[in-house]
Design a protein around this motif. Structure first.
Motif, PDB file in Angstrom:
ATOM      1  N   GLU A  15       0.832  -1.204   0.000  1.00 25.79           N
ATOM      2  CA  GLU A  15       0.000   0.000   0.000  1.00 25.79           C
ATOM      3  C   GLU A  15       0.871   1.259   0.000  1.00 25.79           C
ATOM      4  O   GLU A  15       2.083   1.193   0.160  1.00 25.79           O
ATOM      5  N   ALA A  16       0.213   2.394  -0.184  1.00 24.49           N
ATOM      6  CA  ALA A  16       0.909   3.679  -0.121  1.00 24.49           C
ATOM      7  C   ALA A  16       1.522   3.870   1.263  1.00 24.49           C
ATOM      8  O   ALA A  16       1.066   3.289   2.245  1.00 24.49           O
ATOM      9  N   VAL A  17       2.575   4.678   1.317  1.00 19.37           N
ATOM     10  CA  VAL A  17       3.304   4.869   2.568  1.00 19.37           C
ATOM     11  C   VAL A  17       3.429   6.358   2.871  1.00 19.37           C
ATOM     12  O   VAL A  17       3.251   7.204   2.000  1.00 19.37           O
ATOM     13  N   VAL A  18       3.751   6.643   4.132  1.00 23.18           N
ATOM     14  CA  VAL A  18       4.115   7.995   4.551  1.00 23.18           C
ATOM     15  C   VAL A  18       5.504   7.897   5.174  1.00 23.18           C
ATOM     16  O   VAL A  18       5.711   7.121   6.106  1.00 23.18           O
ATOM     17  N   ASP A  38       7.752   5.449  14.233  1.00 23.18           N
ATOM     18  CA  ASP A  38       7.355   6.735  13.656  1.00 23.18           C
ATOM     19  C   ASP A  38       5.923   6.655  13.129  1.00 23.18           C
ATOM     20  O   ASP A  38       5.183   7.638  13.167  1.00 23.18           O
ATOM     21  N   SER A  39       5.555   5.472  12.626  1.00 27.12           N
ATOM     22  CA  SER A  39       4.234   5.323  12.010  1.00 27.12           C
ATOM     23  C   SER A  39       3.102   5.545  13.006  1.00 27.12           C
ATOM     24  O   SER A  39       2.008   5.971  12.616  1.00 27.12           O
ATOM     25  N   ILE A  89      -1.257   2.288   6.166  1.00 31.28           N
ATOM     26  CA  ILE A  89      -0.021   2.119   6.937  1.00 31.28           C
ATOM     27  C   ILE A  89      -0.092   0.843   7.765  1.00 31.28           C
ATOM     28  O   ILE A  89       0.864   0.046   7.811  1.00 31.28           O
ATOM     29  N   VAL A  90      -1.220   0.618   8.423  1.00 33.18           N
ATOM     30  CA  VAL A  90      -1.392  -0.603   9.214  1.00 33.18           C
ATOM     31  C   VAL A  90      -1.319  -1.837   8.317  1.00 33.18           C
ATOM     32  O   VAL A  90      -0.701  -2.850   8.678  1.00 33.18           O
ATOM     33  N   THR A  91      -1.910  -1.774   7.146  1.00 35.12           N
ATOM     34  CA  THR A  91      -1.857  -2.899   6.204  1.00 35.12           C
ATOM     35  C   THR A  91      -0.420  -3.240   5.838  1.00 35.12           C
ATOM     36  O   THR A  91      -0.040  -4.415   5.759  1.00 35.12           O
ATOM     37  N   ASN A  92       0.404  -2.216   5.626  1.00 35.03           N
ATOM     38  CA  ASN A  92       1.819  -2.454   5.326  1.00 35.03           C
ATOM     39  C   ASN A  92       2.541  -3.126   6.487  1.00 35.03           C
ATOM     40  O   ASN A  92       3.359  -4.033   6.289  1.00 35.03           O
ATOM     41  N   VAL A 120      -3.897   0.238  15.624  1.00 39.82           N
ATOM     42  CA  VAL A 120      -5.208  -0.347  15.304  1.00 39.82           C
ATOM     43  C   VAL A 120      -6.266   0.182  16.263  1.00 39.82           C
ATOM     44  O   VAL A 120      -7.384   0.533  15.857  1.00 39.82           O
ATOM     45  N   TYR A 121      -5.911   0.252  17.538  1.00 41.54           N
ATOM     46  CA  TYR A 121      -6.840   0.752  18.559  1.00 41.54           C
ATOM     47  C   TYR A 121      -7.264   2.180  18.245  1.00 41.54           C
ATOM     48  O   TYR A 121      -8.454   2.519  18.296  1.00 41.54           O
ATOM     49  N   GLU A 122      -6.309   3.057  17.902  1.00 42.55           N
ATOM     50  CA  GLU A 122      -6.626   4.455  17.614  1.00 42.55           C
ATOM     51  C   GLU A 122      -7.523   4.576  16.383  1.00 42.55           C
ATOM     52  O   GLU A 122      -8.476   5.357  16.369  1.00 42.55           O
TER      53      GLU A 122
END
Length: 454
Positions: free
Chosen positions: A172-175, A188-189, A208-211, A243-245
């Protein structure tokens, strides 16, 4: 980046004399090393040659292990070995090395493409409603706009020919953090996701979580970063907190369902033999706690030349390997490099990260256990919920029994040894007498865990 978020660092002496290790730690010496890739090994050679050729001024070791190949490794390595060299050290001229790099490599970062996030809007609806000052709002929107500058997509070539890249092919896309850090970093994520949620960019946060789930599925844990040279260590475990957030903002049950197996794997990783240490307190009660413990005893590829220079102070290979192990473990902690991990705060080579049980790591894992219990309950998985509530109770008790110093009114890191190099037959005991151990940072965000009634 993430380190700047942390605060309230307490510095003091730890004087705990009543606790001992219940088992030998001789296995500390036998580090299981995760194999590196042939490309990383070759790029370390290029890095070392570049230092000799270009000199230390403006030299960035990481740049060279982030390069991607234009041709296959065999042809590139043959051309590198054929470069003209002079002098006793076999130095390559500036002209020849620059021509070689331009001919055989793409620039670092070329395998990550700029990407427009699908959920970015210049001013999200309901953005920072409590902020009324127009100048502050304008500044906040400028910060919000940075998501477009920091969003990337892994180029197709990384998936098609992964052997040409040290970048890993995330789905997936990233930051990215930015500057020289042009890949995903684990902890950092978490802070990135907190910002994305404030910006109402829920799909980007989920990506991001998927990555990170992809990394767990591939390697068994979330890597320090999305590079082939980071596969030997993790970073502070915050996947469950992410995931919680996100769930608390979106109520996305499917994301929870997809993430739960990865969170269980990560919990097992941080409680595996290499990370887990059992401590017996003065009352004879055993407590399981965790430490940072990278699977590496060589120079870190992204800083190979510097690590070798630091290790040159040691005479034996075993001392060098222990230093490399401790420096990689300090990088796993995200505190690279705090005097917290040093036996002598004025001497970098006295790092002893693997000999310290950190307060904050165990609080992260306590938070993970509570998150998993909460999210398992969302899915109706009562058995997992109850199991992790029990695990959280045990860890909270361990934290208070081992780390809490009533006289100081603080939690402290716990040093396992006096920092000497171990022998294979040795049984280690905790030697805290006369040892200066820095108090751990304690994050206010989660301090209420200790008042939650667990």
């Amino acid at each position: 980046m993430a380190q700047q978020i942390l605060n309230l660092v307490f510095f003091s002496l730890l004087f705990l004399t009543t606790m001992t290790l219940t088992r030998g730690l001789s296995k500390k010496c036998r580090v299981t090393v995760v194999p590196t890739t042939p490309l990383v090994t070759f790029l370390e050679r290029v890095q070392e040659t570049a230092l000799d050729t270009f000199g230390e001024k403006n030299f960035d070791a990481k740049l060279y292990v982030d390069l991607s190949l234009k041709l296959n490794l065999s042809k590139t390595e043959k051309a590198f070995d054929g470069l003209p060299r002079s002098g006793e050290n076999g130095t390559v001229s500036v002209k020849d090395l620059k021509e070689f790099i331009a001919t055989y490599f793409d620039d670092a970062g070329d395998d990550l493409l700029y990407y427009d996030p699908v959920d970015f809007v210049p001013e999200p609806e309901g953005f920072l409603l409590k902020v009324k000052n127009p100048e502050v709002r304008a500044w906040a929107l400028e910060v919000h706009a940075l998501w477009k500058n920091l969003s990337r997509k892994v180029a197709d070539g990384v998936r098609e020919q992964p052997e040409l890249h040290t970048l890993l092919p995330l789905p997936e896309a990233v930051v990215v953090p930015g500057s020289r850090f042009i890949e995903v970093y684990y902890w950092d994520s978490y802070w990135v996701i907190r910002g994305l949620l404030a910006s109402k960019m829920y799909e980007t946060a989920k990506a991001i979580v998927t990555n990170l789930i992809f990394l767990v599925d591939t390697y068994g844990y979330v890597l320090n970063g999305s590079r082939a040279y980071y596969t030997n260590r993790s970073q502070p475990p915050l996947l469950s907190a992410m995931v919680y957030e996100i769930y608390n903002r979106t109520f996305d049950v499917e994301l929870v369902r997809k993430a739960l197996p990865a969170m269980l794997k990560e919990h097992a990783f941080w409680n595996s033999e290499i990370h887990k240490v059992t401590i017996q307190d003065a009352q004879g009660c055993n407590h399981n706690l965790s430490r940072y413990y990278a699977m590496w005893n060589k120079p870190r590829p992204e800083s190979s030349t510097k690590d070798k220079e630091s290790a040159s102070k040691f005479l034996s290979d075993s001392e060098k390997q222990q230093f490399y192990h401790d420096i990689a473990s300090a990088a796993e902690s995200g505190w690279d490099f705090s005097t917290r991990w040093m036996r002598n705060t004025s001497e970098f080579t006295t790092l002893s990260t693997t000999s310290i049980l950190p307060v904050d790591l165990n609080v992260y894992i306590l938070k993970m256990e509570l998150d998993i219990a909460f999210l398992a309950n969302v899915l109706g998985n009562k058995a997992t919920m109850e199991s992790f509530l029990e695990a959280a109770k045990a860890r909270k008790n361990a934290i208070n029994s081992v780390f809490w110093n009533g006289k100081k009114g603080q939690w402290f890191d716990y040093r396992l040894t006096n920092g000497t190099i171990c022998k294979e037959s040795e049984t280690w005991q905790a030697c805290n007498q006369n040892q200066n151990v820095y108090a751990s940072n304690f994050i206010p965000l989660w301090i209420d865990l200790f008042h939650s009634g667990l």
